[in-house]
Design an enzyme around this catalytic site. Structure first.
Site, PDB file in Angstrom:
ATOM      1  N   LYS A  13      -9.452  34.468 -31.755  1.00 33.70           N
ATOM      2  CA  LYS A  13      -9.573  33.513 -30.643  1.00 33.70           C
ATOM      3  C   LYS A  13      -8.692  32.287 -30.830  1.00 33.70           C
ATOM      4  O   LYS A  13      -8.057  31.817 -29.886  1.00 33.70           O
ATOM      5  CB  LYS A  13     -11.022  33.060 -30.470  1.00 33.70           C
ATOM      6  CG  LYS A  13     -11.950  34.057 -29.853  1.00 33.70           C
ATOM      7  CD  LYS A  13     -13.279  33.434 -29.487  1.00 33.70           C
ATOM      8  CE  LYS A  13     -13.942  32.692 -30.622  1.00 33.70           C
ATOM      9  NZ  LYS A  13     -14.279  33.565 -31.770  1.00 33.70           N
ATOM     10  N   LYS A  35     -12.869  22.372 -28.416  1.00 35.28           N
ATOM     11  CA  LYS A  35     -13.683  23.199 -29.316  1.00 35.28           C
ATOM     12  C   LYS A  35     -15.067  22.570 -29.329  1.00 35.28           C
ATOM     13  O   LYS A  35     -15.305  21.575 -30.029  1.00 35.28           O
ATOM     14  CB  LYS A  35     -13.081  23.202 -30.729  1.00 35.28           C
ATOM     15  CG  LYS A  35     -13.852  24.047 -31.740  1.00 35.28           C
ATOM     16  CD  LYS A  35     -13.636  25.533 -31.518  1.00 35.28           C
ATOM     17  CE  LYS A  35     -14.332  26.359 -32.580  1.00 35.28           C
ATOM     18  NZ  LYS A  35     -14.092  27.807 -32.403  1.00 35.28           N
ATOM     19  N   ASP A  48     -10.420  24.607 -36.524  1.00 32.78           N
ATOM     20  CA  ASP A  48      -9.642  25.439 -35.608  1.00 32.78           C
ATOM     21  C   ASP A  48      -8.639  24.621 -34.796  1.00 32.78           C
ATOM     22  O   ASP A  48      -7.520  25.075 -34.524  1.00 32.78           O
ATOM     23  CB  ASP A  48     -10.576  26.179 -34.654  1.00 32.78           C
ATOM     24  CG  ASP A  48     -11.380  27.268 -35.362  1.00 32.78           C
ATOM     25  OD1 ASP A  48     -11.020  27.622 -36.496  1.00 32.78           O
ATOM     26  OD2 ASP A  48     -12.361  27.755 -34.777  1.00 32.78           O
TER      27      ASP A  48
END
Length: 239
Positions: A13, A35, A48
């Site tokens: 992802k 996020k 991330d």
């Protein structure tokens, strides 16, 4: 706005989010990446969003709403840490705020579409519904991915969500028979087109190489050049 979900954890992802962001930035668009919940990362460790910026470029706006140290679902990680959980309303409000000032906002979930954010059982599906945003499913390449993709797409459809398409998050250098056949079967499972096939190890590329490669590996729907029929034909010819 796009909501990025996966058929599970570790399917690619974050790399897919970075790839879409990189193409949008290349087109001169203002891009934001949200996020909602980062789990399994300490407060002083890169998460991330740091990976997305490293690959896509510093022109991004990024926002992380919660960070929990345990590598669990956001709801379980919040419970263990004693930190407040995150509800869909707060996520949708943050996404809407970003989208008002950007041309493209990407919302990257945690795990799959039904992973719990709070004790009430709310998940990314509720966020996508609140936003009215299309969902991009990131799937694995090989055996078992059709069932997981079909389940994700069926849940999305039953909840009134629009599945924009599916992206294979990591295409192996030497694909097996299941992976090759899945190029044709994944769109059926998803009920939506195959919008990209990202090569294995893509996240290890430098920024310039990353941008060049994703241009060939993502669909024109994202601003790339990927054609699923041509790709499937070339791969089948090698088997």
């Amino acid at each position: 706005m796009l909501v990025m979900t996966g058929t599970g954890t570790g399917v690619g992802k974050t790399i897919t989010t970075a790839a879409i962001a990189a193409l949008a930035l290349e087109q001169g668009r203002r891009v934001a990446v949200l996020k909602p919940a980062q789990t399994g990362v300490a407060p002083d460790e890169p998460g991330d969003l740091d990976e997305v910026v490293r690959l896509a470029g510093p022109g991004l706006t990024t926002l992380e709403l919660r960070r929990y140290p345990d590598p669990l679902s956001p709801e379980a990680a919040a419970r263990r840490s004693g930190l407040p959980p995150l509800g869909p309303g707060e996520i949708a409000a943050a996404a809407g705020g970003l989208d008002a000032d950007h041309d493209l906002t990407l919302v990257e979930g945690a795990g799959g579409l039904l992973v719990r954010f709070d004790p009430q059982g709310s998940g990314l599906a509720d966020v996508a519904w609140a936003l009215g945003a299309p969902v991009v499913i990131v799937a694995e390449a090989g055996l078992g991915t059709l069932n997981a993709t079909a389940l994700t797409a069926e849940v999305a459809t039953r909840r009134g969500l629009n599945v924009a398409g599916v992206v294979i998050g990591s295409w192996p250098a030497v694909p097996d028979l299941a992976a090759v056949e899945n190029l044709r079967d994944l769109p059926e499972a998803a009920g939506a087109p195959l919008l990209g096939v990202l090569s294995e190890g893509l996240g290890e590329a430098n920024r310039d190489t990353f941008a060049e490669r994703v241009r060939h590996e993502l669909s024109p729907w994202f601003g790339g050049e990927f054609d699923p029929e041509t790709f499937a034909g070339s791969v089948s010819a090698q088997k």
